[in-house]
Design a protein around this motif. Structure first.
Motif, mmCIF file in Angstrom:
data_model
loop_
_atom_site.group_PDB
_atom_site.id
_atom_site.type_symbol
_atom_site.label_atom_id
_atom_site.label_comp_id
_atom_site.label_asym_id
_atom_site.label_seq_id
_atom_site.Cartn_x
_atom_site.Cartn_y
_atom_site.Cartn_z
ATOM 1 N N HIS A 1 40.906 41.676 37.298
ATOM 2 C CA HIS A 1 42.342 41.210 37.087
ATOM 3 C C HIS A 1 43.518 41.337 38.256
ATOM 4 O O HIS A 1 43.274 41.882 39.050
ATOM 5 C CB HIS A 1 42.835 42.577 36.282
ATOM 6 N N ASP A 2 43.969 40.083 38.096
ATOM 7 C CA ASP A 2 45.124 39.735 39.195
ATOM 8 C C ASP A 2 45.833 41.311 39.667
ATOM 9 O O ASP A 2 45.995 41.144 40.937
ATOM 10 C CB ASP A 2 45.984 38.716 38.691
ATOM 11 N N SER A 3 46.408 41.980 38.783
ATOM 12 C CA SER A 3 47.289 42.985 39.122
ATOM 13 C C SER A 3 46.424 44.218 39.999
ATOM 14 O O SER A 3 46.987 44.807 40.949
ATOM 15 C CB SER A 3 47.715 43.705 37.643
ATOM 16 N N ASP A 4 45.002 44.228 39.645
ATOM 17 C CA ASP A 4 44.379 45.010 40.394
ATOM 18 C C ASP A 4 44.144 44.670 42.102
ATOM 19 O O ASP A 4 44.291 45.345 42.952
ATOM 20 C CB ASP A 4 42.748 45.143 39.856
ATOM 21 N N ILE A 5 43.979 43.421 42.260
ATOM 22 C CA ILE A 5 43.940 42.867 43.717
ATOM 23 C C ILE A 5 45.201 42.595 44.268
ATOM 24 O O ILE A 5 45.252 43.292 45.495
ATOM 25 C CB ILE A 5 43.090 41.491 43.701
ATOM 26 N N ARG A 6 46.165 42.490 43.531
ATOM 27 C CA ARG A 6 47.708 42.629 44.103
ATOM 28 C C ARG A 6 47.877 43.962 44.561
ATOM 29 O O ARG A 6 48.660 44.225 45.713
ATOM 30 C CB ARG A 6 48.497 42.059 42.888
ATOM 31 N N VAL B 1 44.557 33.012 44.679
ATOM 32 C CA VAL B 1 43.731 32.118 44.185
ATOM 33 C C VAL B 1 42.167 32.322 44.103
ATOM 34 O O VAL B 1 41.502 31.778 43.348
ATOM 35 C CB VAL B 1 44.056 30.657 45.274
ATOM 36 N N ALA B 2 41.678 32.985 45.333
ATOM 37 C CA ALA B 2 40.509 33.402 45.411
ATOM 38 C C ALA B 2 40.253 34.606 46.212
ATOM 39 O O ALA B 2 40.883 34.734 47.195
ATOM 40 C CB ALA B 2 39.734 31.995 46.132
ATOM 41 N N TRP B 3 39.184 35.378 45.692
ATOM 42 C CA TRP B 3 38.664 36.245 46.734
ATOM 43 C C TRP B 3 37.131 35.798 47.438
ATOM 44 O O TRP B 3 36.387 35.629 46.452
ATOM 45 C CB TRP B 3 38.461 37.383 46.069
#
Length: 238
Positions: free
Chosen positions: A181-186, A198-200
């Motif tokens: 989920h974008d929010s988690d990495i953010r 864009v990428a991990w």
């Protein structure tokens, strides 16, 4: 004072000639090396070795990425290097939660095959790089992006491909993690709201690579014949 070539006037002299160099084709050996890197590049998921990557090697990979083309030369990318074990573990927890959700979207044999794939790159690879795109970097109006704002992300993907090919040449495996989920990495990396993730990428040395894409080897999907994907002059034209 420089002289003008015979038969030209000052108005015909290109003031940027000094920035030009001959566009000679590469040698046969150079061409073969480039095509080999393209053809043998793989998405590595589980084969990483734990050895740390030297700083000078990582610098070469980042310079390759930074040499990518970008719309309006806006260079919208940033690269967040992640080596801290606690940060990588937090990212793995976020991935695992999303991965369980993804597995539930498949049924039967497809779900069993999905669950059999080892997606351990975040914890096993010694380096992760979160690649992001800053849509504000070129200002409100960017040359070439006036009618398609997504070209900034396309440019960032070009940088990722550059890094990936350079890594292949260096014997470094790369895995692209997209299940989160974008929010988690953010939240984990304190990424501002206006920045697009864009990428991990997981990076590390590898002893072996699959001779074909892993998903093809394990029966998930096979490569589509090129001739089925090429049209001429119009959509569907053969």
């Amino acid at each position: 004072m420089p002289t003008e070539p015979p038969g030209t006037t000052s108005s015909e002299v290109n003031p940027f000639d000094h920035a030009l160099s001959p566009a000679r084709p590469f040698s046969r050996e150079e061409r073969e090396a480039i095509y080999r890197a393209i053809e043998t590049r793989r998405d590595v998921r589980d084969q990483f070795l734990p050895d740390p990557l030297p700083d000078d090697l990582v610098e070469r990979l980042l310079k390759a990425a930074h040499s990518a083309p970008s719309v309006g030369f806006m260079q919208p990318w940033n690269f967040t290097l992640v080596t801290d074990g606690a940060v990588r573990q937090a990212a793995f927890v976020a991935f695992s939660r999303a991965n369980e959700e993804a597995a539930a979207m498949f049924t039967g044999e497809k779900q069993a095959l999905y669950r059999s794939l080892k997606l351990e790159g975040i914890r096993k690879a010694p380096l992760s790089i979160c690649v992001t795109c800053d849509p504000t970097r070129g200002g409100k109006v960017v040359l070439g992006r006036t009618h398609n704002p997504r070209t900034d992300v396309y440019s960032t993907v070009c940088a990722i491909q550059n890094l990936w090919l350079a890594a292949r040449v260096e014997g470094i495996g790369v895995g692209w993690v997209s299940i989160f989920h974008d929010s988690d990495i953010r939240a984990i990396l304190d990424i501002p709201e206006h920045i697009e993730i864009v990428a991990w990428l997981c990076l590390g040395r590898v002893d072996t690579l699959y001779t074909e894409p892993e998903l093809a080897v394990k029966g998930w999907r096979q490569r589509v014949p090129l001739e089925e994907l090429v049209f001429r002059n119009r959509w569907g034209g053969r």
